[in-house]
Every structure is written in structure tokens, then in C-alpha cells.
Write a protein that holds these residues in place. Structure first.
Motif, PDB file in Angstrom:
ATOM      1  N   LYS A 284       7.624   3.830   5.197  1.00 21.45           N
ATOM      2  CA  LYS A 284       8.724   3.237   5.950  1.00 21.45           C
ATOM      3  C   LYS A 284       8.350   2.891   7.386  1.00 21.45           C
ATOM      4  O   LYS A 284       8.989   2.071   8.020  1.00 21.45           O
ATOM      5  CB  LYS A 284       9.927   4.165   5.911  1.00 21.45           C
TER       6      LYS A 284
ATOM      7  N   TYR B 147       1.626  -6.552  11.480  1.00 18.69           N
ATOM      8  CA  TYR B 147       3.043  -6.257  11.613  1.00 18.69           C
ATOM      9  C   TYR B 147       3.230  -4.752  11.720  1.00 18.69           C
ATOM     10  O   TYR B 147       2.411  -3.965  11.250  1.00 18.69           O
ATOM     11  CB  TYR B 147       3.860  -6.809  10.439  1.00 18.69           C
TER      12      TYR B 147
ATOM     13  N   ARG C 215       5.977  -2.127  10.663  1.00 19.51           N
ATOM     14  CA  ARG C 215       7.177  -1.937   9.843  1.00 19.51           C
ATOM     15  C   ARG C 215       7.908  -0.703  10.351  1.00 19.51           C
ATOM     16  O   ARG C 215       7.342   0.382  10.425  1.00 19.51           O
ATOM     17  CB  ARG C 215       6.777  -1.744   8.387  1.00 19.51           C
TER      18      ARG C 215
ATOM     19  N   HIS D  17      11.612   1.183   9.694  1.00 17.24           N
ATOM     20  CA  HIS D  17      12.953   1.287   9.140  1.00 17.24           C
ATOM     21  C   HIS D  17      13.878   1.728  10.262  1.00 17.24           C
ATOM     22  O   HIS D  17      13.492   2.484  11.147  1.00 17.24           O
ATOM     23  CB  HIS D  17      12.979   2.266   7.972  1.00 17.24           C
TER      24      HIS D  17
END
Length: 149
Positions: free
Chosen positions: A106, A126, A128, A130
Motif C-alpha cells: 500500500k 511513482y 504509491r 494509500h
């Protein structure tokens, strides 16, 4: 694989192996149609059902849309962009702490979409993160740079 991140490379004069698509798989730019009618979604519309319908139609027709009147100040947008730039300019060893090619994680820094399964990768970096619920995920977000959280 962390050494494949764009943000850890000072200079390259060619793509790393596995990042060049065969010519028959490359986009044919001559065949691309331009369209200046990108759907514009105004989140200030008082009719929420209309907003939802407009988003639905934009996703079905174009696959994306532009949002206006979202309530996020220009100042905050600039701060987010600045801290993102600061993060990607961190030393490679600092960013490597977050690198993972595990798609289910996550919170991770990676490149491409799924480097484990792809035959040709997309060379992009990137981070990432959450976000929902915030209280569950923010403690695990990067603490460097200090202003990130």
C-alpha cells in the motif's frame, strides 16, 4: 531494481534493457486525434446527481476528465508539488528504503506498473500512498522530507 528509478539516475544516453517497446507496439502518433473537448467537471454545481452523471459520462466516453472548483487552494497545490519534487530529489539510498516491486504494498516507491510480470516496462517513478482512512496510513508515509506528512 531500485537502481532503475528515473529519479536515481543522473544521466542516461539510452533506455535500460526491458524498457524499449518493439516498434509494432509503439504508439503511432500520426494516428492520434486531438480533442480540445476534454470533459470539465465543476464540483461547485449544486446538483450532486448531475455531477455524478457528468463524471460517469466522462469516464465512459473519455476515460478521464478535468475538475474545477474542487476547493483545494492553489497554495496547497503548490506545496504538494514542492514536497513531491523534494522527495524525488532525495539521495538514492534514502528513496531505496521505500522501493518495492510488490504490487500489493500500500505504500511503496516503484517504476512501471508491475515489473514482475511485464515484458516491457514503462519507465516512470511513482510513490504509491494509500490515504483512506488517513489515520491508518499516514504514520507509515515517508518522514523524509520532514514536511511530507
Amino acid at each position: 531494481m531500485a537502481n532503475q528509478l528515473l529519479s536515481t539516475v543522473a544521466y542516461r544516453d539510452s533506455l535500460p534493457e526491458g524498457y524499449a517497446r518493439p516498434e509494432h507496439d509503439r504508439p503511432r502518433l500520426a494516428d492520434v486525434r486531438t480533442d480540445t473537448n476534454i470533459p470539465l467537471i465543476d464540483l461547485a454545481w449544486p446538483d450532486r446527481h448531475r455531477v455524478i452523471a457528468e463524471i460517469d459520462q466522462a469516464c465512459r466516453t473519455y476515460g478521464f476528465f478535468q475538475v474545477i472548483n474542487h476547493g483545494i487552494s492553489e497554495e496547497l497545490q503548490e506545496k504538494v508539488m514542492a514536497v513531491g519534487l523534494e522527495f524525488f530529489r532525495l539521495p538514492p539510498e534514502e528513496k531505496a528504503k521505500l522501493y518495492s516491486d510488490e504490487p500489493s504494498k500500500k505504500i511503496r516507491l516503484s517504476t512501471s506498473f508491475n515489473v514482475r510480470k511485464e515484458t516491457v516496462h514503462n519507465w516512470r517513478d511513482y510513490l504509491r500512498l494509500h490515504c483512506h482512512p488517513l489515520e491508518e496510513f499516514v504514520p507509515d508515509w515517508p518522514s523524509n522530507p520532514e514536511t511530507f506528512k
